[in-house]
Design a protein around this motif. Structure first.
Motif, PDB file in Angstrom:
ATOM      1  N   LYS A  98      47.811  35.590  36.052  1.00 29.35           N
ATOM      2  CA  LYS A  98      46.588  34.893  36.411  1.00 29.35           C
ATOM      3  C   LYS A  98      45.632  35.882  37.060  1.00 29.35           C
ATOM      4  CE  LYS A  98      44.109  31.139  37.141  1.00 29.35           C
ATOM      5  NZ  LYS A  98      43.572  30.325  36.021  1.00 29.35           N
ATOM      6  N   ALA A  99      44.428  35.958  36.546  1.00 37.96           N
ATOM      7  CA  ALA A  99      43.405  36.848  37.094  1.00 37.96           C
ATOM      8  C   ALA A  99      42.468  36.063  37.993  1.00 37.96           C
ATOM      9  CB  ALA A  99      42.627  37.500  35.961  1.00 37.96           C
ATOM     10  N   ILE A 100      42.269  36.591  39.186  1.00 41.35           N
ATOM     11  CA  ILE A 100      41.414  35.936  40.166  1.00 41.35           C
ATOM     12  C   ILE A 100      40.364  36.918  40.651  1.00 41.35           C
ATOM     13  CG2 ILE A 100      41.348  34.818  42.431  1.00 41.35           C
ATOM     14  CD1 ILE A 100      44.271  34.005  41.947  1.00 41.35           C
ATOM     15  N   GLY A 101      39.129  36.459  40.695  1.00 38.04           N
ATOM     16  CA  GLY A 101      38.101  37.284  41.280  1.00 38.04           C
ATOM     17  C   GLY A 101      37.458  38.298  40.361  1.00 38.04           C
ATOM     18  N   LEU A 102      37.544  38.076  39.064  1.00 34.89           N
ATOM     19  CA  LEU A 102      36.881  38.987  38.143  1.00 34.89           C
ATOM     20  C   LEU A 102      36.428  38.221  36.903  1.00 34.89           C
ATOM     21  CD1 LEU A 102      39.400  41.041  36.019  1.00 34.89           C
ATOM     22  CD2 LEU A 102      40.178  39.269  37.559  1.00 34.89           C
TER      23      LEU A 102
ATOM     24  N   LYS B  58      47.483  44.454  33.939  1.00 33.32           N
ATOM     25  CA  LYS B  58      46.479  45.356  34.497  1.00 33.32           C
ATOM     26  C   LYS B  58      45.218  45.345  33.655  1.00 33.32           C
ATOM     27  CE  LYS B  58      45.825  50.259  35.661  1.00 33.32           C
ATOM     28  NZ  LYS B  58      44.641  50.439  34.828  1.00 33.32           N
ATOM     29  N   ILE B  59      44.111  45.515  34.326  1.00 33.96           N
ATOM     30  CA  ILE B  59      42.859  45.789  33.633  1.00 33.96           C
ATOM     31  C   ILE B  59      42.925  47.242  33.196  1.00 33.96           C
ATOM     32  CG2 ILE B  59      40.360  45.853  33.823  1.00 33.96           C
ATOM     33  CD1 ILE B  59      40.748  43.986  36.331  1.00 33.96           C
ATOM     34  N   ILE B  60      42.767  47.490  31.910  1.00 30.72           N
ATOM     35  CA  ILE B  60      42.976  48.833  31.371  1.00 30.72           C
ATOM     36  C   ILE B  60      42.118  49.871  32.101  1.00 30.72           C
ATOM     37  CG2 ILE B  60      42.729  50.290  29.331  1.00 30.72           C
ATOM     38  CD1 ILE B  60      45.090  48.438  29.098  1.00 30.72           C
ATOM     39  N   SER B  61      40.884  49.538  32.372  1.00 32.85           N
ATOM     40  CA  SER B  61      39.927  50.524  32.865  1.00 32.85           C
ATOM     41  C   SER B  61      39.838  50.613  34.385  1.00 32.85           C
ATOM     42  CB  SER B  61      38.539  50.180  32.313  1.00 32.85           C
ATOM     43  OG  SER B  61      38.149  48.873  32.734  1.00 32.85           O
TER      44      SER B  61
ATOM     45  N   ASP C 150      43.913  33.931  27.347  1.00 32.56           N
ATOM     46  CA  ASP C 150      43.164  32.685  27.383  1.00 32.56           C
ATOM     47  C   ASP C 150      42.024  32.904  28.375  1.00 32.56           C
ATOM     48  OD1 ASP C 150      42.127  30.143  27.920  1.00 32.56           O
ATOM     49  OD2 ASP C 150      44.058  29.167  27.693  1.00 32.56           O
ATOM     50  N   ASN C 151      40.862  33.209  27.847  1.00 34.81           N
ATOM     51  CA  ASN C 151      39.742  33.539  28.725  1.00 34.81           C
ATOM     52  C   ASN C 151      39.298  32.349  29.579  1.00 34.81           C
ATOM     53  OD1 ASN C 151      39.635  36.211  27.847  1.00 34.81           O
ATOM     54  ND2 ASN C 151      38.164  35.753  26.223  1.00 34.81           N
ATOM     55  N   ALA C 152      39.400  31.159  29.046  1.00 34.50           N
ATOM     56  CA  ALA C 152      38.999  29.976  29.815  1.00 34.50           C
ATOM     57  C   ALA C 152      39.879  29.789  31.044  1.00 34.50           C
ATOM     58  CB  ALA C 152      39.050  28.744  28.922  1.00 34.50           C
ATOM     59  N   ARG C 153      41.154  30.104  30.899  1.00 34.85           N
ATOM     60  CA  ARG C 153      42.101  29.973  32.026  1.00 34.85           C
ATOM     61  C   ARG C 153      42.312  31.291  32.763  1.00 34.85           C
ATOM     62  NH1 ARG C 153      43.840  26.177  28.297  1.00 34.85           N
ATOM     63  NH2 ARG C 153      44.452  24.161  29.175  1.00 34.85           N
ATOM     64  N   ARG C 154      41.629  32.343  32.307  1.00 33.43           N
ATOM     65  CA  ARG C 154      41.761  33.665  32.935  1.00 33.43           C
ATOM     66  C   ARG C 154      43.225  34.080  33.019  1.00 33.43           C
ATOM     67  NH1 ARG C 154      37.181  34.147  37.690  1.00 33.43           N
ATOM     68  NH2 ARG C 154      35.443  33.365  36.441  1.00 33.43           N
ATOM     69  N   THR C 155      43.917  33.904  31.937  1.00 34.77           N
ATOM     70  CA  THR C 155      45.351  34.167  31.907  1.00 34.77           C
ATOM     71  C   THR C 155      45.701  35.108  30.765  1.00 34.77           C
ATOM     72  OG1 THR C 155      45.834  32.017  32.881  1.00 34.77           O
ATOM     73  CG2 THR C 155      47.627  33.108  31.719  1.00 34.77           C
TER      74      THR C 155
ATOM     75  N   VAL D 155      39.790  41.332  43.715  1.00 37.81           N
ATOM     76  CA  VAL D 155      40.514  41.167  42.450  1.00 37.81           C
ATOM     77  C   VAL D 155      41.990  40.923  42.730  1.00 37.81           C
ATOM     78  CG1 VAL D 155      41.270  42.323  40.336  1.00 37.81           C
ATOM     79  CG2 VAL D 155      38.918  42.602  41.129  1.00 37.81           C
ATOM     80  N   GLN D 156      42.554  39.948  42.036  1.00 37.17           N
ATOM     81  CA  GLN D 156      43.995  39.702  42.131  1.00 37.17           C
ATOM     82  C   GLN D 156      44.547  39.469  40.734  1.00 37.17           C
ATOM     83  OE1 GLN D 156      45.602  36.981  45.129  1.00 37.17           O
ATOM     84  NE2 GLN D 156      43.572  36.863  46.044  1.00 37.17           N
ATOM     85  N   LEU D 157      45.696  40.086  40.487  1.00 39.57           N
ATOM     86  CA  LEU D 157      46.412  39.867  39.239  1.00 39.57           C
ATOM     87  C   LEU D 157      47.823  39.453  39.599  1.00 39.57           C
ATOM     88  CD1 LEU D 157      45.189  43.012  37.287  1.00 39.57           C
ATOM     89  CD2 LEU D 157      44.478  40.653  36.902  1.00 39.57           C
ATOM     90  N   GLN D 158      48.167  38.221  39.302  1.00 35.74           N
ATOM     91  CA  GLN D 158      49.453  37.649  39.714  1.00 35.74           C
ATOM     92  C   GLN D 158      50.331  37.446  38.488  1.00 35.74           C
ATOM     93  OE1 GLN D 158      48.156  34.065  41.721  1.00 35.74           O
ATOM     94  NE2 GLN D 158      47.503  35.177  43.546  1.00 35.74           N
TER      95      GLN D 158
END
Length: 112
Positions: free
Chosen positions: A22-26, A95-98, A71-76, A1-4
């Motif tokens: 940008k969310a990567i890997g989730l 951050k992912i809340i959970s 924007d779920n399509a762009r994972r942003t 998981v990466q959050l940039q």
């Protein structure tokens, strides 16, 4: 998981900035997401969150000035910040809340 997170910078009081993450890997769309910030000498705090269904919630200190969106399509994940104040100066994180994972934040500095 990466959050940039990116988009921070130096701005005068009353100005605006737009942060993005940008969310990567989730599977981004299933998670409630949040923007947090940590000012010097203070604890990290949640300033805005958006659920997987799109509902939003804000800390009173930013209500009416900040807008969180996804924007779920762009994972942003985004945070539009208007009418910035010097007390908004902090490092901002998405951050992912959970999930207890903190990516690299982005510095926001508001000059008076």
């Amino acid at each position: 998981v990466q959050l940039q997170a990116y988009g921070g910078g130096l701005v005068q009081a009353g100005g605006s900035l737009r942060l993005s993450c940008k969310a990567i890997g989730l599977n981004f769309k299933i998670y409630d997401m949040g923007w947090y910030r940590q000012a010097p000498g203070k604890e990290r705090e949640l300033v805005a969150r958006v659920t997987s269904s799109g509902s939003t919630d804000y800390d009173d200190s930013v209500k009416g000035r900040f807008t969180i969106s996804r924007d779920n399509a762009r994972r942003t994940l985004s945070l539009q910040m208007n009418s910035l104040k010097p007390e908004d100066t902090a490092i901002y994180y998405c951050k992912i809340i959970s999930i207890d994972y903190w990516g690299q934040g982005t510095q926001v500095t508001v000059s008076s």
